[in-house]
Design an enzyme around this catalytic site. Structure first.
Site, PDB file in Angstrom:
ATOM      1  N   ASP A   8      -2.343  84.295  22.127  1.00 58.94           N
ATOM      2  CA  ASP A   8      -2.237  84.380  20.672  1.00 58.94           C
ATOM      3  C   ASP A   8      -3.652  84.663  20.158  1.00 58.94           C
ATOM      4  OD1 ASP A   8      -1.454  83.701  17.911  1.00 58.94           O
ATOM      5  OD2 ASP A   8      -2.611  81.877  18.286  1.00 58.94           O
ATOM      6  N   ASP A  10      -4.979  84.205  16.235  1.00 58.99           N
ATOM      7  CA  ASP A  10      -5.491  83.286  15.207  1.00 58.99           C
ATOM      8  C   ASP A  10      -5.303  81.828  15.622  1.00 58.99           C
ATOM      9  OD1 ASP A  10      -4.249  85.706  13.052  1.00 58.99           O
ATOM     10  OD2 ASP A  10      -6.371  85.182  13.180  1.00 58.99           O
TER      11      ASP A  10
HETATM   12  C1  XBP Z   1      -1.431  83.702  12.523  1.00 56.50           C
HETATM   13  C2  XBP Z   1      -0.738  84.192  11.325  1.00 56.50           C
HETATM   14  C3  XBP Z   1      -1.336  85.338  10.558  1.00 56.50           C
HETATM   15  C4  XBP Z   1      -2.677  84.923   9.941  1.00 56.50           C
HETATM   16  C5  XBP Z   1      -3.040  85.817   8.768  1.00 56.50           C
HETATM   17  O1  XBP Z   1      -1.280  84.706  13.491  1.00 56.50           O
HETATM   18  O2  XBP Z   1       0.318  83.685  10.989  1.00 56.50           O
HETATM   19  O3  XBP Z   1      -0.420  85.646   9.532  1.00 56.50           O
HETATM   20  O4  XBP Z   1      -2.552  83.601   9.416  1.00 56.50           O
HETATM   21  O5  XBP Z   1      -3.133  87.149   9.213  1.00 56.50           O
HETATM   22  P1  XBP Z   1      -1.244  84.314  15.095  1.00 56.50           P
HETATM   23  P2  XBP Z   1      -2.332  88.305   8.416  1.00 56.50           P
HETATM   24  O6  XBP Z   1       0.138  84.709  15.563  1.00 56.50           O
HETATM   25  O7  XBP Z   1      -2.348  85.129  15.721  1.00 56.50           O
HETATM   26  O8  XBP Z   1      -1.516  82.827  15.219  1.00 56.50           O
HETATM   27  O9  XBP Z   1      -2.677  88.127   6.950  1.00 56.50           O
HETATM   28  O10 XBP Z   1      -2.867  89.589   9.004  1.00 56.50           O
HETATM   29  O11 XBP Z   1      -0.883  88.072   8.722  1.00 56.50           O
HETATM   30 MG    MG Z   2      -2.077  81.244  16.197  1.00 57.20          MG
END
Ligand code: XBP
Ligand code: MG
Length: 237
Positions: A8, A10
């Site tokens: 993953d 973020d």
């Molecule tokens: C986490 C998310 C993303 C980010 C914001 O992604 O839910 O929406 O919070 O990024 P991950 P965007 O699956 O990597 O944990 O505004 O581009 O959606």
């Molecule tokens: Mg994440």
């Protein structure tokens, strides 16, 4: 046998959500929406994966009578594009470091013949901004954002990455930071290691094969051991 690690982004590769929150708030100010997401509000809103989906969810909460028509969708797309531009400027050029142990584990995994991939909800532009080109190139496949119709906790992005790798879930491990991410990876049949963040510390991580503060002490032999345990127990069920 373990053949690939699917990361993953973020909260897992890097602790990015503070930068996302700041970018959302700057975008709201730029378009004079009059919204401000403080940490407590944003922590709750993170239960909605996807920035555009998160804005729409908040909008329906604060102005339930607002028509959900194309006008709202167009505004959300415009605000999210501004937010993405701001986020990219905040994280590009290595401004945001990877979390402890991530780079070492990636290098160790590649040296031991494992393949690497990404399965994230954020946009491909954000992944390219966060990871230097040399780092991004280490990931064979990148499943991101609107590549798939349904974002996490749906399994779509993990299923897309598995198809791209031409590997079964049983040959891979997922590494995640959130309950939505874990739901998505488990629904795709992937054994999953969790590295918590301040935003996800109180999430329910039942079903994870390990829950850790970070990857600082994780090695490839340990991942192989966890994978074998998980896969053997899956075979028995
Ligand atoms: C986490 C998310 C993303 C980010 C914001 O992604 O839910 O929406 O919070 O990024 P991950 P965007 O699956 O990597 O944990 O505004 O581009 O959606
Ligand atoms: Mg994440």
């Amino acid at each position: 046998m373990l053949e690939a690690l699917i990361f993953d982004v973020d909260g897992t590769l890097a602790d990015t959500e503070a930068a996302h929150r700041a970018a959302f708030n700057e975008a709201f100010a730029e378009v004079r929406l009059g919204w401000y997401w403080d940490n407590a509000v944003y922590t709750r809103l993170l239960s909605v994966s996807g920035g555009k989906e998160r804005i729409a969810h908040h909008w329906r909460m604060v102005e339930p009578d607002v028509a959900n028509g194309t006008a709202m969708k167009d505004t959300i797309d415009r605000v999210h594009a501004i937010k993405t531009r701001i986020y990219e400027s905040r994280v590009s050029g290595g401004q945001l470091p990877l979390r402890p142990g991530v780079l070492r584990l990636m290098r160790e995994a590649l040296a031991s013949g494992l393949r690497l991939a990404i399965a994230t909800t954020t946009t491909p532009e954000n992944v390219s901004a966060l990871l230097a080109p040399g780092l991004l190139a280490l990931f064979e496949k990148v499943g991101a954002g609107d590549t798939v119709p349904n974002k996490k906790p749906a399994p779509d992005v993990y299923q897309w990455v598995l198809a791209q790798l031409a590997l079964p879930a049983a040959a891979c491990l997922a590494i995640e930071d959130s309950a939505n991410g874990l739901k998505a990876s488990r629904a795709a049949g992937l054994a999953t290691v969790i590295t918590r963040t301040a935003y996800t510390d109180d999430h329910d991580f039942s079903g994870a094969i390990a829950q850790l503060p970070d990857l600082g002490l994780v090695t490839v032999p340990l991942l192989r051991h966890w994978h074998e345990q998980a896969y053997d127990s899956d075979k028995k069920t």
